[in-house]
Design an enzyme around this catalytic site. Sequence first.
Site, PDB file in Angstrom:
ATOM      1  N   GLY A   1       4.019  -3.874  -3.673  1.00 31.16           N
ATOM      2  CA  GLY A   1       4.095  -4.075  -5.112  1.00 31.16           C
ATOM      3  C   GLY A   1       4.350  -2.746  -5.799  1.00 31.16           C
ATOM      4  O   GLY A   1       5.417  -2.493  -6.347  1.00 31.16           O
ATOM      5  N   ARG A   2       3.357  -1.872  -5.712  1.00 33.81           N
ATOM      6  CA  ARG A   2       3.384  -0.590  -6.418  1.00 33.81           C
ATOM      7  C   ARG A   2       4.690   0.193  -6.214  1.00 33.81           C
ATOM      8  O   ARG A   2       5.328   0.622  -7.168  1.00 33.81           O
ATOM      9  CB  ARG A   2       2.207   0.260  -5.919  1.00 33.81           C
ATOM     10  CG  ARG A   2       2.062   1.592  -6.632  1.00 33.81           C
ATOM     11  CD  ARG A   2       1.046   2.473  -5.916  1.00 33.81           C
ATOM     12  NE  ARG A   2      -0.227   1.832  -5.734  1.00 33.81           N
ATOM     13  CZ  ARG A   2      -1.217   1.830  -6.621  1.00 33.81           C
ATOM     14  NH1 ARG A   2      -1.067   2.479  -7.750  1.00 33.81           N
ATOM     15  NH2 ARG A   2      -2.358   1.214  -6.379  1.00 33.81           N
TER      16      ARG A   2
ATOM     17  N   CYS B   1     -12.449   2.594 -28.913  1.00 30.01           N
ATOM     18  CA  CYS B   1     -13.754   3.221 -29.101  1.00 30.01           C
ATOM     19  C   CYS B   1     -14.419   3.394 -27.736  1.00 30.01           C
ATOM     20  O   CYS B   1     -15.481   2.822 -27.456  1.00 30.01           O
ATOM     21  CB  CYS B   1     -14.607   2.378 -30.034  1.00 30.01           C
ATOM     22  SG  CYS B   1     -13.815   2.179 -31.633  1.00 30.01           S
ATOM     23  N   GLU B   2     -13.732   4.103 -26.890  1.00 32.85           N
ATOM     24  CA  GLU B   2     -14.192   4.410 -25.532  1.00 32.85           C
ATOM     25  C   GLU B   2     -13.705   5.821 -25.268  1.00 32.85           C
ATOM     26  O   GLU B   2     -12.497   6.077 -25.369  1.00 32.85           O
ATOM     27  CB  GLU B   2     -13.506   3.482 -24.508  1.00 32.85           C
ATOM     28  CG  GLU B   2     -14.040   2.084 -24.440  1.00 32.85           C
ATOM     29  CD  GLU B   2     -15.407   2.012 -23.800  1.00 32.85           C
ATOM     30  OE1 GLU B   2     -15.725   2.880 -22.960  1.00 32.85           O
ATOM     31  OE2 GLU B   2     -16.155   1.091 -24.155  1.00 32.85           O
TER      32      GLU B   2
ATOM     33  N   GLY C   1       0.785  -1.228   0.000  1.00 36.45           N
ATOM     34  CA  GLY C   1       0.000   0.000   0.000  1.00 36.45           C
ATOM     35  C   GLY C   1       0.818   1.280   0.000  1.00 36.45           C
ATOM     36  O   GLY C   1       0.245   2.371   0.004  1.00 36.45           O
TER      37      GLY C   1
ATOM     38  N   GLU D   1       4.622  -6.589   2.019  1.00 35.15           N
ATOM     39  CA  GLU D   1       4.350  -7.149   0.688  1.00 35.15           C
ATOM     40  C   GLU D   1       3.971  -5.998  -0.241  1.00 35.15           C
ATOM     41  O   GLU D   1       2.833  -5.867  -0.643  1.00 35.15           O
ATOM     42  CB  GLU D   1       3.257  -8.213   0.757  1.00 35.15           C
ATOM     43  CG  GLU D   1       2.075  -7.813   1.590  1.00 35.15           C
ATOM     44  CD  GLU D   1       1.021  -8.898   1.743  1.00 35.15           C
ATOM     45  OE1 GLU D   1       1.366 -10.082   1.714  1.00 35.15           O
ATOM     46  OE2 GLU D   1      -0.154  -8.536   1.905  1.00 35.15           O
TER      47      GLU D   1
ATOM     48  N   TYR E   1      -9.294   5.117 -12.843  1.00 35.95           N
ATOM     49  CA  TYR E   1      -9.413   5.903 -11.603  1.00 35.95           C
ATOM     50  C   TYR E   1      -9.201   7.397 -11.814  1.00 35.95           C
ATOM     51  O   TYR E   1      -9.036   8.132 -10.840  1.00 35.95           O
ATOM     52  CB  TYR E   1      -8.344   5.514 -10.567  1.00 35.95           C
ATOM     53  CG  TYR E   1      -7.928   4.096 -10.428  1.00 35.95           C
ATOM     54  CD1 TYR E   1      -8.810   3.135  -9.933  1.00 35.95           C
ATOM     55  CD2 TYR E   1      -6.614   3.703 -10.716  1.00 35.95           C
ATOM     56  CE1 TYR E   1      -8.388   1.829  -9.750  1.00 35.95           C
ATOM     57  CE2 TYR E   1      -6.190   2.399 -10.524  1.00 35.95           C
ATOM     58  CZ  TYR E   1      -7.090   1.474 -10.057  1.00 35.95           C
ATOM     59  OH  TYR E   1      -6.663   0.197  -9.870  1.00 35.95           O
TER      60      TYR E   1
ATOM     61  N   ARG F   1      -4.883   2.904 -15.799  1.00 31.44           N
ATOM     62  CA  ARG F   1      -5.130   3.672 -14.573  1.00 31.44           C
ATOM     63  C   ARG F   1      -5.813   5.025 -14.806  1.00 31.44           C
ATOM     64  O   ARG F   1      -6.743   5.360 -14.083  1.00 31.44           O
ATOM     65  CB  ARG F   1      -3.842   3.837 -13.764  1.00 31.44           C
ATOM     66  CG  ARG F   1      -3.244   2.500 -13.307  1.00 31.44           C
ATOM     67  CD  ARG F   1      -2.069   2.660 -12.356  1.00 31.44           C
ATOM     68  NE  ARG F   1      -2.488   3.190 -11.079  1.00 31.44           N
ATOM     69  CZ  ARG F   1      -2.344   4.443 -10.692  1.00 31.44           C
ATOM     70  NH1 ARG F   1      -1.756   5.318 -11.480  1.00 31.44           N
ATOM     71  NH2 ARG F   1      -2.779   4.826  -9.525  1.00 31.44           N
TER      72      ARG F   1
HETATM   73  C1  LIG Z   1      -2.255  -5.608  -3.868  1.00 34.64           C
HETATM   74  C2  LIG Z   1      -1.780  -6.277  -2.674  1.00 34.64           C
HETATM   75  C3  LIG Z   1      -0.501  -6.004  -2.171  1.00 34.64           C
HETATM   76  C4  LIG Z   1       0.392  -4.973  -2.775  1.00 34.64           C
HETATM   77  O1  LIG Z   1      -0.122  -3.715  -2.658  1.00 34.64           O
HETATM   78  P1  LIG Z   1       0.680  -2.465  -3.215  1.00 34.64           P
HETATM   79  O2  LIG Z   1      -0.311  -1.359  -3.085  1.00 34.64           O
HETATM   80  O3  LIG Z   1       1.019  -2.773  -4.616  1.00 34.64           O
HETATM   81  O4  LIG Z   1       1.872  -2.284  -2.362  1.00 34.64           O
HETATM   82  C5  LIG Z   1      -0.078  -6.693  -1.081  1.00 34.64           C
HETATM   83  N1  LIG Z   1      -0.841  -7.615  -0.487  1.00 34.64           N
HETATM   84  C6  LIG Z   1      -2.061  -7.923  -0.924  1.00 34.64           C
HETATM   85  C7  LIG Z   1      -2.843  -8.952  -0.225  1.00 34.64           C
HETATM   86  C8  LIG Z   1      -2.584  -7.260  -2.038  1.00 34.64           C
HETATM   87  O5  LIG Z   1      -3.791  -7.557  -2.477  1.00 34.64           O
END
Ligand SMILES: *Cc1c(COP(=O)(O)O)cnc(C)c1O
Length: 416
Positions: free
Chosen positions: A274-275, A341-342, A230, A272, A314, A310
């Site tokens: 990602g982003r 076509c959107e 997150g 965990e 959003y 994105r």
């Molecule tokens: C999407 C997700 C993440 C990663 O979130 P980021 O916003 O990309 O850091 C981690 N854990 C779970 C369970 C997720 O669904």
Amino acid sequence: MNEKRLPFTREQIERIMREYPTPFHIYDEKGIRDNARRLKKAFSWAPGFREFFAVKACPNPYIMKIMKEEGFGTDCSSMAELALSERVGITGEDVFFSSNDTPAAEYVRARELGAVINLDDISHVSFLEKHAGIPDVISFRYNPGPLRGGNAIIGKPEEAKYGLTRDQLFEAYRTVMAKGVKRFGLHTMVASNELNPDYFVDTADMLFDLMVELHRALGIQFEFVNIGGGFGVPYRPEDTAVDMEYVSNKIRLLYDTKIQGAGLHPVTIMMESGRMMTGPYGYLVTRVLHKKETYRNYVGMDACMADLMRPALYGAYHHITVLGKEGRPLDRTYDVTGSLCENNDKFAIGRALPAIEIGDVLVIHDTGAHGHAMGFNYNGKLRSAELLLRTDGTAELIRRAETLDDYFKTLDFSKL
Ligand SMILES: *Cc1c(COP(=O)(O)O)cnc(C)c1O
């Protein structure tokens, strides 16, 4: 503030474009590695600290291999993500399986790989037992609901589909203890694209308190706590990235008082993300095909929202650099569109940019997470290539562009 700089020169990207036609996403290996190392360094005080890269952000095995080389595991929530991890050689407890609404076959596969399983609901204990058996290590995802203790900045978890309530957690740990589980973790994920560093400190604080309570009530010696992902990306030039040193130092103070204080040390701190791990280090490179002047000024690109959803999904901001025109005044206003076509197929609406000509190359920033990954084939659009800008400045094709044959692969024309 963050400067929206490019990791390549104009000459470099022009050389790359001669070999690989636009559009493509290109990822900056050096940026990814430097960021990974900053994160590890920030948490070097924490015994066994571990990041599990959330594969969904950028599910490319070459990117995952970089994460592995940096000492990270993967966070998976689908069969394909488990399979990708295995192909990269990330197995066992280097995989954190944090799914929801999970099919039985995915629990079976996660167990076969020896992944740490994080359960999203109390009913999944018996579901897991029935289909895959109970492992020796279990984690549960906590949903704090409407927050007690007045922590106003943690959104509205009670509206999220994820996790167990507080009362369910006590019952869930009691249940799995009775089934012979010996090793325990606690998980939550209550933020997305959050740039306020205190949000993560408060999340850790909440989890530490809960672990102490669970320890007192049930005698659990927690092995790890996973504070989730997150962490936000400073998509706008005026945004500021989360200061991981600050977050880490604050969490350290809480760890020392709460975890050490309750005699629970050592507890491994995990995350965990990602982003934050790949988002700022990806760029969508796309060329102007058309200019159009009607009620507004448009530039039409050779990429479309199938390459980056994105903004359409959003209203997300992605910074745009017009290659070679970096220093020029932003004295024109354009809608930057794709060809779907959107009408929401726009990378930017009313964006101040320098004067643009047909053939100009636009670089759309921060596409390293949920860019190519969210791609789709609506309108028969084919997904683009992915390139890796190596630390030596060369580009490697890490996923080729789709072809019409790929698109038609699931059809059987012979029965027409
Ligand atoms: C999407 C997700 C993440 C990663 O979130 P980021 O916003 O990309 O850091 C981690 N854990 C779970 C369970 C997720 O669904």
